[in-house]
Design an enzyme around this catalytic site. Structure first.
Site, short mmCIF file in Angstrom:
data_model
loop_
_atom_site.label_atom_id
_atom_site.label_comp_id
_atom_site.label_asym_id
_atom_site.label_seq_id
_atom_site.Cartn_x
_atom_site.Cartn_y
_atom_site.Cartn_z
N GLU A 1 -4.24 6.35 -5.99
CA GLU A 1 -3.85 6.01 -7.07
C GLU A 1 -5.24 5.83 -8.21
O GLU A 1 -5.28 6.30 -9.43
CB GLU A 1 -3.46 4.39 -7.31
CG GLU A 1 -3.01 3.79 -8.59
CD GLU A 1 -2.54 2.28 -8.59
OE1 GLU A 1 -1.95 1.92 -9.59
OE2 GLU A 1 -2.60 1.67 -7.60
N ASP A 2 -6.40 5.46 -7.71
CA ASP A 2 -7.55 5.22 -8.42
C ASP A 2 -8.75 6.13 -8.58
O ASP A 2 -9.53 6.09 -9.26
CB ASP A 2 -8.16 3.81 -8.46
CG ASP A 2 -7.10 2.85 -8.54
OD1 ASP A 2 -6.49 2.96 -9.40
OD2 ASP A 2 -7.34 1.47 -8.26
#
Length: 299
Positions: free
Chosen positions: A80-81
């Site tokens: 996600e990051d």
């Protein structure tokens, strides 16, 4: 937290369990991979971002989760990051770890626009249904728990928003899964941000009589333990003060003064058989008079 402290925390986790050499190797590789991908990211308190996944992994280890789940806890934010991909996770760490990381990533993207109770129930159901593996939800709950522990570094409006979401979504799911310690901590932290004045009043009351409460509980536990020992009942007797949100709910939702809340204390007797449950019940009724209208008898 410095990188040296983070490394120490990770190796402390490894020493807490008897991991096989292959399991330890998997966790080391997951840590190195996450550390490399989160290298330039910081948390709101200024710590390196890797502190968060390491703490989530530590919580998973304390719960006795399997190695794939702990590895997924370390890696749960990389897709996600960062520029890490699902396919790369799968090739490096295997199908199970990749599936868990992917599941946590998908749960992160659930919409929380509406705050109606009916919609919250729908979200809880969606939350449960979306997870192909219950371990995904456990990782997500512990991810939220660590974020709640560091919520003080967020802006006040964000603190309230996250706390409400936690109270409505995450704490009930922890309750359904039997994760009582997690549920209690999520509720207590959440309510402290949602109503700091009310919680401060309760904490001040509890702190003002802390020594008296401790002495009272010790006396009750000793009295019960001695009587049960005389009856040759094998058991474990525990005592505690009810958690903050439990007391808060009785005071502010049932419009009671704190002096009217009778079950601030809890004593638990753990025995080996159902027959012993009823033997203990009889003994406790003999020791202490039940309050009319307050006694519930059920299994």
């Amino acid at each position: 937290m410095t990188q040296t402290e983070i490394n120490k925390r990770f190796f402390d986790m490894l020493e807490r369990s008897t991991f096989s050499q292959s399991d330890e190797d998997l966790l080391r590789r997951a840590f190195e991979y996450a550390n490399e991908h989160h290298i330039n990211q910081k948390r709101k308190n200024g710590d390196p971002y890797i502190t968060h996944p390491v703490e989530v992994a530590f919580l998973l280890c304390e719960m006795g989760m399997d190695t794939d789940t702990i590895a997924a806890g370390i890696l749960h934010d990389v897709v996600e990051d960062t520029d890490a991909s699902y396919s790369d996770i799968k090739s490096r760490f295997g199908n199970q770890v990749a599936m868990l990381v992917d599941g946590v990533t998908k749960l992160t993207h659930l919409p929380y626009e509406t705050k109606e109770e009916e919609e919250m129930e729908n979200l809880r159901k969606m939350f449960m249904a979306m997870a192909q593996d219950i371990r995904v939800i456990i990782i997500k709950l512990l991810d939220r728990l660590h974020n709640m522990r560091t919520l003080e570094f967020m802006k006040p409006e964000k603190q309230r928003e996250i706390s409400f979401e936690t109270m409505m979504i995450y704490a009930p799911i922890a309750h359904r899964l039997g994760m009582n310690k997690v549920k209690v901590e999520l509720e207590d932290i959440s309510i402290s941000y949602l109503d700091p004045i009310g919680c401060e009043e309760i904490m001040n009351y509890l702190e003002s009589s802390a020594e008296e409460r401790s002495s009272f509980l010790s006396t009750i536990i000793k009295k019960i333990s001695e009587r049960l020992a005389q009856s040759n009942i094998q058991c474990k007797v525990e005592g505690r003060v009810k958690h903050l949100y439990g007391i808060y709910r009785k005071i502010y939702m049932q419009y009671k003064d704190i002096s009217e809340v009778y079950d601030i204390y809890a004593v638990r007797v753990i025995v080996n058989t159902i027959n012993d449950c009823y033997n203990v019940l009889g003994i406790v009724h003999d020791l202490f008079r039940p309050m009319p209208g307050r006694f519930k008898d059920y299994i």
